[in-house]
Design a protein around this motif. Sequence first.
Motif, mmCIF file in Angstrom:
data_model
loop_
_atom_site.group_PDB
_atom_site.id
_atom_site.type_symbol
_atom_site.label_atom_id
_atom_site.label_comp_id
_atom_site.label_asym_id
_atom_site.label_seq_id
_atom_site.Cartn_x
_atom_site.Cartn_y
_atom_site.Cartn_z
ATOM 1 N N VAL A 73 0.978 -1.156 0.043
ATOM 2 C CA VAL A 73 0.081 0.106 -0.191
ATOM 3 C C VAL A 73 0.781 1.096 -0.066
ATOM 4 N N GLY A 74 2.005 1.147 0.795
ATOM 5 C CA GLY A 74 2.864 2.448 0.919
ATOM 6 C C GLY A 74 3.639 2.087 -0.633
ATOM 7 N N LEU A 99 -5.324 -4.842 2.930
ATOM 8 C CA LEU A 99 -4.432 -5.319 3.996
ATOM 9 C C LEU A 99 -4.567 -4.439 5.360
ATOM 10 N N ARG A 153 5.596 3.279 8.909
ATOM 11 C CA ARG A 153 6.876 3.346 8.280
ATOM 12 C C ARG A 153 7.863 3.985 9.448
ATOM 13 N N HIS A 210 8.562 -6.309 10.248
ATOM 14 C CA HIS A 210 7.524 -5.679 9.214
ATOM 15 C C HIS A 210 6.724 -6.786 8.701
ATOM 16 N N MET A 234 -3.337 -8.986 -1.917
ATOM 17 C CA MET A 234 -2.514 -7.857 -2.587
ATOM 18 C C MET A 234 -1.793 -8.458 -3.762
HETATM 19 C C1 GLV Z 1 3.298 -2.781 3.827
HETATM 20 O O1 GLV Z 1 4.174 -2.126 4.588
HETATM 21 C C2 GLV Z 1 2.631 -1.987 2.713
HETATM 22 O O2 GLV Z 1 3.098 -0.757 2.637
HETATM 23 O O3 GLV Z 1 1.788 -2.613 1.984
#
Ligand code: GLV
Length: 316
Positions: free
Chosen positions: A75-76, A99, A236, A283, A295
């Motif tokens: 996602v980031g 997510l 983050r 993470h 995802m």
């Molecule tokens: C995980 O950290 C993401 O950004 O999907």
Amino acid sequence: MKVYITRKIQSKAIKYLRDNGLTVSVYKEDKPIPKSVLIKNIKNIDALIPLLTDKIDEEIIDSMTKCKIIANFAVGYENIDVDYAKRKNIIVTNTPDVLTDSTADLAMTLALACSRRLFESRKLIDDGKFKHWKPNLLLGYEIKDKIFGIIGAGRIGEATAKRAYAFGAKIFYHSRSVNNKMEKDLNAKKVSLNKLLNISDFISLHIPSNEKTFHLLNKDNLKLLKRNAVIINTARGDIIDEVELAKILKKGKIFSVGLDVYENEPKIHPELLKLNKIVLMPHIGSATVEARTAMAMLAAKNVVNFLHWGKPITPV
Ligand code: GLV
């Protein structure tokens, strides 16, 4: 048309890409692809699916002569130079929504693990020090009636707030915009960042990494935290100044810290590693079967939808 994936992702997504007529190549090793290998493999591709560990900078973008879409498996997307990609007419997509629950679950896991001293408990047992029940052994805090502060009231922030509310917490938040749903359903109140830091018993971060959020929590405002505060970061690492965080935790100025992300991943600041009142995870916010499958499928569908019909599902 050719797609390159920088790591072996869920096979369902690779099959989906192939079933839709695309030629798929995957970097075989289960570690970040070296830049030189990436550059060599992506010259003639039409789509790239990278991971958050791949820095997609100008050099990488320039080395792709035909690529039309970069579909990040995350996602980031701070790993991608989105502005430069746009200038080169390459669309960038990410994997939002799928997510959200997984990451919010992990934020709550960390909140509970910190407030109930999970790491210290296990250590006490491993050290052979669990001799008898004691009235004051490893006292922690309950979530009920505490102030649970959310920084960033987007999808994941809201999902975390819902969970904390279900535990009986009072929800306060700091965000760019008002989240009406959170205010209505969870009786959440929007306050300034300093006020949030000053009143919260739990603080959970849910904002992206960018130049505006770099060290949002720093030496100056970490001072505002309460002594019983628990800080949770599943967003983050560079949003918090890790060195200053280690200092205040070491001095006992806050109760505990739960981290899933780090400033210089996969390196963790040595001072953090020395502390007991901390829960560290590698993470894994989105590391559930459900989220990772979704995802992979979303990244694949972004590629197929865009290459075949010109319509990505989740452009950034
Ligand atoms: C995980 O950290 C993401 O950004 O999907």
